[in-house]
Design an enzyme around this catalytic site. Structure first.
Site, PDB file in Angstrom:
ATOM      1  N   ALA A  13       0.814  -1.223   0.000  1.00 12.84           N
ATOM      2  CA  ALA A  13       0.000   0.000   0.000  1.00 12.84           C
ATOM      3  C   ALA A  13       0.850   1.277   0.000  1.00 12.84           C
ATOM      4  O   ALA A  13       0.764   2.111  -0.912  1.00 12.84           O
ATOM      5  CB  ALA A  13      -0.936  -0.022   1.205  1.00 12.84           C
ATOM      6  N   ALA A  14       1.703   1.436   1.023  1.00 14.16           N
ATOM      7  CA  ALA A  14       2.448   2.692   1.157  1.00 14.16           C
ATOM      8  C   ALA A  14       3.501   2.817   0.059  1.00 14.16           C
ATOM      9  O   ALA A  14       3.666   3.896  -0.538  1.00 14.16           O
ATOM     10  CB  ALA A  14       3.105   2.748   2.537  1.00 14.16           C
ATOM     11  N   ARG A  24       4.059  11.229 -10.473  1.00 15.95           N
ATOM     12  CA  ARG A  24       3.263  12.409 -10.834  1.00 15.95           C
ATOM     13  C   ARG A  24       4.094  13.679 -10.655  1.00 15.95           C
ATOM     14  O   ARG A  24       4.058  14.586 -11.470  1.00 15.95           O
ATOM     15  CB  ARG A  24       2.003  12.502  -9.958  1.00 15.95           C
ATOM     16  CG  ARG A  24       0.829  11.738 -10.547  1.00 15.95           C
ATOM     17  CD  ARG A  24      -0.462  12.025  -9.774  1.00 15.95           C
ATOM     18  NE  ARG A  24      -0.555  11.229  -8.557  1.00 15.95           N
ATOM     19  CZ  ARG A  24      -0.989   9.974  -8.513  1.00 15.95           C
ATOM     20  NH1 ARG A  24      -1.400   9.378  -9.601  1.00 15.95           N
ATOM     21  NH2 ARG A  24      -1.038   9.321  -7.366  1.00 15.95           N
ATOM     22  N   GLU A  35      10.634  -5.414  -3.487  1.00 17.89           N
ATOM     23  CA  GLU A  35       9.691  -6.160  -2.642  1.00 17.89           C
ATOM     24  C   GLU A  35      10.235  -7.573  -2.440  1.00 17.89           C
ATOM     25  O   GLU A  35      10.511  -8.265  -3.419  1.00 17.89           O
ATOM     26  CB  GLU A  35       8.306  -6.194  -3.296  1.00 17.89           C
ATOM     27  CG  GLU A  35       7.331  -7.183  -2.691  1.00 17.89           C
ATOM     28  CD  GLU A  35       7.100  -7.012  -1.190  1.00 17.89           C
ATOM     29  OE1 GLU A  35       6.802  -5.892  -0.757  1.00 17.89           O
ATOM     30  OE2 GLU A  35       7.241  -8.028  -0.452  1.00 17.89           O
ATOM     31  N   SER A  41       1.152  -4.912  -4.722  1.00 19.50           N
ATOM     32  CA  SER A  41      -0.084  -4.213  -5.099  1.00 19.50           C
ATOM     33  C   SER A  41      -1.362  -5.040  -4.886  1.00 19.50           C
ATOM     34  O   SER A  41      -2.074  -5.339  -5.836  1.00 19.50           O
ATOM     35  CB  SER A  41       0.020  -3.792  -6.568  1.00 19.50           C
ATOM     36  OG  SER A  41      -1.090  -3.004  -6.927  1.00 19.50           O
ATOM     37  N   CYS A  45      -6.543  -6.220   3.117  1.00 22.38           N
ATOM     38  CA  CYS A  45      -7.797  -6.103   3.868  1.00 22.38           C
ATOM     39  C   CYS A  45      -8.856  -7.075   3.348  1.00 22.38           C
ATOM     40  O   CYS A  45      -9.811  -7.389   4.053  1.00 22.38           O
ATOM     41  CB  CYS A  45      -8.347  -4.681   3.771  1.00 22.38           C
ATOM     42  SG  CYS A  45      -7.090  -3.431   4.035  1.00 22.38           S
ATOM     43  N   ASP A 286       2.726   1.280   7.611  1.00 21.04           N
ATOM     44  CA  ASP A 286       2.688   0.562   8.887  1.00 21.04           C
ATOM     45  C   ASP A 286       4.043   0.489   9.597  1.00 21.04           C
ATOM     46  O   ASP A 286       4.105   0.057  10.743  1.00 21.04           O
ATOM     47  CB  ASP A 286       2.195  -0.871   8.656  1.00 21.04           C
ATOM     48  CG  ASP A 286       0.691  -0.942   8.473  1.00 21.04           C
ATOM     49  OD1 ASP A 286       0.054   0.123   8.388  1.00 21.04           O
ATOM     50  OD2 ASP A 286       0.156  -2.059   8.408  1.00 21.04           O
ATOM     51  N   TYR A 432     -31.589  13.789   6.702  1.00 22.04           N
ATOM     52  CA  TYR A 432     -32.686  13.007   7.289  1.00 22.04           C
ATOM     53  C   TYR A 432     -33.728  12.646   6.238  1.00 22.04           C
ATOM     54  O   TYR A 432     -34.194  13.503   5.485  1.00 22.04           O
ATOM     55  CB  TYR A 432     -33.387  13.779   8.418  1.00 22.04           C
ATOM     56  CG  TYR A 432     -34.764  13.218   8.721  1.00 22.04           C
ATOM     57  CD1 TYR A 432     -34.892  11.929   9.227  1.00 22.04           C
ATOM     58  CD2 TYR A 432     -35.927  13.942   8.427  1.00 22.04           C
ATOM     59  CE1 TYR A 432     -36.141  11.374   9.442  1.00 22.04           C
ATOM     60  CE2 TYR A 432     -37.174  13.398   8.656  1.00 22.04           C
ATOM     61  CZ  TYR A 432     -37.282  12.116   9.155  1.00 22.04           C
ATOM     62  OH  TYR A 432     -38.518  11.560   9.365  1.00 22.04           O
TER      63      TYR A 432
HETATM   64  C1  LIG Z   1      -6.253  -9.589   7.193  1.00 26.38           C
HETATM   65  C2  LIG Z   1      -6.069  -8.108   7.165  1.00 26.38           C
HETATM   66  C3  LIG Z   1      -7.168  -7.271   7.129  1.00 26.38           C
HETATM   67  C4  LIG Z   1      -6.995  -5.891   7.119  1.00 26.38           C
HETATM   68  N1  LIG Z   1      -8.103  -5.087   7.091  1.00 26.38           N
HETATM   69  C5  LIG Z   1      -7.949  -3.745   7.092  1.00 26.38           C
HETATM   70  C6  LIG Z   1      -9.084  -2.891   7.049  1.00 26.38           C
HETATM   71  O1  LIG Z   1     -10.231  -3.360   6.989  1.00 26.38           O
HETATM   72  N2  LIG Z   1      -8.874  -1.543   7.066  1.00 26.38           N
HETATM   73  C7  LIG Z   1      -7.612  -1.007   7.109  1.00 26.38           C
HETATM   74  O2  LIG Z   1      -7.464   0.218   7.116  1.00 26.38           O
HETATM   75  N3  LIG Z   1      -6.514  -1.798   7.137  1.00 26.38           N
HETATM   76  C8  LIG Z   1      -6.659  -3.144   7.137  1.00 26.38           C
HETATM   77  N4  LIG Z   1      -5.546  -3.949   7.154  1.00 26.38           N
HETATM   78  C9  LIG Z   1      -4.220  -3.332   7.300  1.00 26.38           C
HETATM   79  C10 LIG Z   1      -3.633  -2.933   5.955  1.00 26.38           C
HETATM   80  O3  LIG Z   1      -3.605  -4.043   5.104  1.00 26.38           O
HETATM   81  C11 LIG Z   1      -2.223  -2.407   6.212  1.00 26.38           C
HETATM   82  O4  LIG Z   1      -2.334  -1.264   7.014  1.00 26.38           O
HETATM   83  C12 LIG Z   1      -1.516  -2.032   4.925  1.00 26.38           C
HETATM   84  O5  LIG Z   1      -1.288  -3.163   4.130  1.00 26.38           O
HETATM   85  C13 LIG Z   1      -0.166  -1.373   5.242  1.00 26.38           C
HETATM   86  O6  LIG Z   1       0.525  -1.151   4.068  1.00 26.38           O
HETATM   87  P1  LIG Z   1       2.106  -0.999   4.069  1.00 26.38           P
HETATM   88  O7  LIG Z   1       2.481  -0.805   2.642  1.00 26.38           O
HETATM   89  O8  LIG Z   1       2.518   0.032   5.055  1.00 26.38           O
HETATM   90  O9  LIG Z   1       2.683  -2.367   4.647  1.00 26.38           O
HETATM   91  P2  LIG Z   1       2.572  -3.881   4.167  1.00 26.38           P
HETATM   92  O10 LIG Z   1       1.248  -4.152   3.545  1.00 26.38           O
HETATM   93  O11 LIG Z   1       2.980  -4.701   5.335  1.00 26.38           O
HETATM   94  O12 LIG Z   1       3.672  -3.998   3.040  1.00 26.38           O
HETATM   95  C14 LIG Z   1       5.036  -3.901   3.325  1.00 26.38           C
HETATM   96  C15 LIG Z   1       5.815  -4.703   2.304  1.00 26.38           C
HETATM   97  O13 LIG Z   1       7.196  -4.455   2.511  1.00 26.38           O
HETATM   98  C16 LIG Z   1       7.908  -5.643   2.238  1.00 26.38           C
HETATM   99  N5  LIG Z   1       9.208  -5.584   2.911  1.00 26.38           N
HETATM  100  C17 LIG Z   1       9.466  -5.483   4.237  1.00 26.38           C
HETATM  101  N6  LIG Z   1      10.775  -5.452   4.468  1.00 26.38           N
HETATM  102  C18 LIG Z   1      11.389  -5.534   3.266  1.00 26.38           C
HETATM  103  C19 LIG Z   1      12.745  -5.557   2.853  1.00 26.38           C
HETATM  104  N7  LIG Z   1      13.736  -5.483   3.732  1.00 26.38           N
HETATM  105  N8  LIG Z   1      13.009  -5.647   1.525  1.00 26.38           N
HETATM  106  C20 LIG Z   1      12.012  -5.717   0.620  1.00 26.38           C
HETATM  107  N9  LIG Z   1      10.709  -5.725   0.949  1.00 26.38           N
HETATM  108  C21 LIG Z   1      10.390  -5.619   2.263  1.00 26.38           C
HETATM  109  C22 LIG Z   1       6.996  -6.733   2.823  1.00 26.38           C
HETATM  110  O14 LIG Z   1       7.281  -7.988   2.250  1.00 26.38           O
HETATM  111  C23 LIG Z   1       5.617  -6.212   2.459  1.00 26.38           C
HETATM  112  O15 LIG Z   1       5.162  -6.774   1.243  1.00 26.38           O
HETATM  113  C24 LIG Z   1      -5.689  -5.340   7.139  1.00 26.38           C
HETATM  114  C25 LIG Z   1      -4.572  -6.185   7.159  1.00 26.38           C
HETATM  115  C26 LIG Z   1      -4.750  -7.559   7.167  1.00 26.38           C
HETATM  116  C27 LIG Z   1      -3.547  -8.447   7.192  1.00 26.38           C
END
Ligand SMILES: Cc1cc2nc3c(=O)[nH]c(=O)nc-3n(C[C@H](O)[C@H](O)[C@H](O)COP(=O)(O)OP(=O)(O)OC[C@H]3O[C@@H](n4cnc5c(N)ncnc54)[C@H](O)[C@@H]3O)c2cc1C
Length: 454
Positions: A13-14, A24, A35, A41, A45, A286, A432
């Site tokens: 996500a981030a 952009r 990754e 991608s 959730c 995160d 309402y």
């Molecule tokens: C089951 C589930 C349900 C969820 N439901 C919700 C919801 O309803 N609403 C909501 O707001 N959020 C929800 N979330 C949370 C949401 O998915 C996360 O907040 C979001 O994915 C965070 O994105 P991110 O990119 O910060 O981290 P991540 O999704 O954790 O991605 C980080 C990536 O970095 C990679 N990485 C880490 N270290 C390295 C490295 N050294 N070298 C290369 N790659 C690396 C990892 O492999 C990973 O793919 C849910 C999560 C789960 C698991």
């Protein structure tokens, strides 16, 4: 930026939000995303809904492929590529691409390494059939296990929002489910009546719910797969599958080893432009902490929407050497919503306990209201709890109901964002019509009740 361009670690996500925003801001700059897993991608959730069978396959959760990023946006996304070490003084990151190790230079770098699911090292946690759910590969393993072993019973450890979603998913699959939570709350802060409404809904749908009991281990059957869950009170119950949802921890090893400042929450410290303590290094999602606008503290709030928005901010700032770029992340108010069978449960801001521990002279007031006009068919109850300080400033809200909760909680989130008092909330001109609300909306009614109390 120079010829090395932007390097992003993490492709969910981030990381990818940052890559797109950087593109952009700078149409020509080289952008590389590393990754370490094979997946990028995707909407994590959605994983519980694939387990439930509501969404047909894990592939449905994938938004874009590496080819899409390369061909449409000139962004190079490398899967199976792990960042091993970050050397900010040399503007270099050491990576392993499959078996080969190499150094990659950067002009700016964004850490979007996310979080990892916690799996407490209890006896038997490594048994086949015990799962955590965080990434696509976890979903794949879990689905394969279900296909191959056809479990009939399961245990869900932890009543956070993922635990609640997983219990529902397993019931949808026809498994007998037991949910065990060591505290007396669900979603870490819903206690009292709100907690009871959620628990009643789960029990009505066949989930056995146990509060205040700690899981202490797992036992296997003759095939070496998990078969029983043991709790601290000496209870043992059958489970052919265990899903552990006791929380996550930020992935900060790269940042910590590189000497970047880590905040009190244990996540990477950033400013509002998502800059870390190392020049040219940003963090988003995160893996980093954020400002909580109600408590004024820096907290860890690992959720999808903040992750994407911090990614946008980090991408815009990293791509531009122009310090007048006004990309800033405003912080969170702590909003979460979850569907629990036929219920919507939501919270935003601080609970009473959180408000008091943040130093507020806080009080709470509960109210109940109909979701539609009383004469209109299908109305149900919406339960609300508001937390305020002695001046009437709104500090938090919790809501549970069968309809009209998920969107209404956003009004409270907006009010918290603006620092509103309950008397201002009570004056809002809200929509309402009989199918959607009673004449006095539950939000106005709850604010009214809080005003009378304060
Ligand atoms: C089951 C589930 C349900 C969820 N439901 C919700 C919801 O309803 N609403 C909501 O707001 N959020 C929800 N979330 C949370 C949401 O998915 C996360 O907040 C979001 O994915 C965070 O994105 P991110 O990119 O910060 O981290 P991540 O999704 O954790 O991605 C980080 C990536 O970095 C990679 N990485 C880490 N270290 C390295 C490295 N050294 N070298 C290369 N790659 C690396 C990892 O492999 C990973 O793919 C849910 C999560 C789960 C698991």
């Amino acid at each position: 930026l120079g010829k090395e361009g932007l390097v992003i670690v993490g492709g969910v996500a981030a990381g990818l939000a940052a890559a797109m925003e950087a593109r952009r801001a700078s149409p020509e700059m080289p952008i590389k995303v590393f990754e370490r897993t094979g997946d990028i991608s995707y909407g994590a959730c959605g994983l519980p809904y694939v387990v439930a069978g509501l969404i047909p396959s894990l592939e449905s959760l994938i938004l874009h492929t590496p080819e899409y990023f390369r061909e449409q946006h000139g962004i190079e996304v490398r899967t199976g590529c792990e960042a091993l070490e970050l050397l900010p003084s040399k503007s270099v990151v050491r990576v392993r691409m499959h078996v080969e190790k190499r150094e990659v230079g950067y002009d700016a770098l964004i850490l979007a390494t996310g979080a990892a699911a916690l799996c407490p090292p209890l006896p038997g946690h490594e048994l086949e059939g015990v799962f955590v759910l965080r990434h696509m590969r976890d979903g794949r393993r879990l689905l394969r296990f279900i296909e191959e072993t056809r479990p009939r019973t399961c245990a869900v450890v932890g009543a956070g929002y993922i635990g609640l979603e997983m219990a529902e998913a397993f019931r949808a699959r026809g498994l007998r489910a037991t949910l065990v939570e060591s505290s007396e709350t669900v979603m870490s802060a819903l206690g009292g009546r709100a907690r009871d409404i959620v628990a009643e809904e789960m029990r009505a749908h066949g989930v056995e719910v146990i509060f205040g009991e700690r899981v202490v281990g797992f036992e296997s059957n003759a095939a070496g797969r998990v078969a029983r869950v043991l709790t601290g009170s000496g209870r043992a119950f059958e489970a052919d599958l265990v899903s552990i949802g006791v929380g996550v921890r930020p992935e900060v090893a790269l940042a910590r080893d590189a000497g970047l400042e880590i905040g009190e929450s244990g996540a990477i410290l950033t400013d509002e432009r998502q800059r870390t303590s190392a020049p040219g290094v940003y963090a988003a999602g995160d893996c980093c902490e954020v400002l909580h606008r109600v408590s004024g503290r820096r907290v860890w709030h690992p959720l999808g929407q903040p992750a994407v928005r911090q990614g946008w901010v980090a991408g815009a700032n990293a791509a531009s050497s122009d310090v007048s770029v006004e990309a800033r992340y405003a912080g969170v108010v702590g909003t979460t919503v979850v569907k629990v069978f036929g219920l919507e449960a939501a919270r935003t801001g601080l609970s009473l306990e959180e408000a008091r521990s943040a130093g507020f002279d806080a009080a709470e007031v509960e109210s109940e209201s109909a979701s539609r006009a009383g004469y209109y068919p299908g109305a149900s109850k919406i339960y609300t709890r508001l937390v305020t300080d002695r001046t009437g400033r709104l500090l938090g809200a919790q809501m549970v109901g069968r309809e009209g909760v998920a969107q209404r909680v956003d009004v409270y989130a907006a009010a918290l964002h603006a620092g509103m008092k309950v008397e201002e909330l009570e004056r809002l001109d809200l929509a309402y019509a009989p199918p959607f609300a009673p004449t006095i909306d539950p939000i106005i009614r709850a604010a009214h009740a809080a005003m009378k109390k304060s």
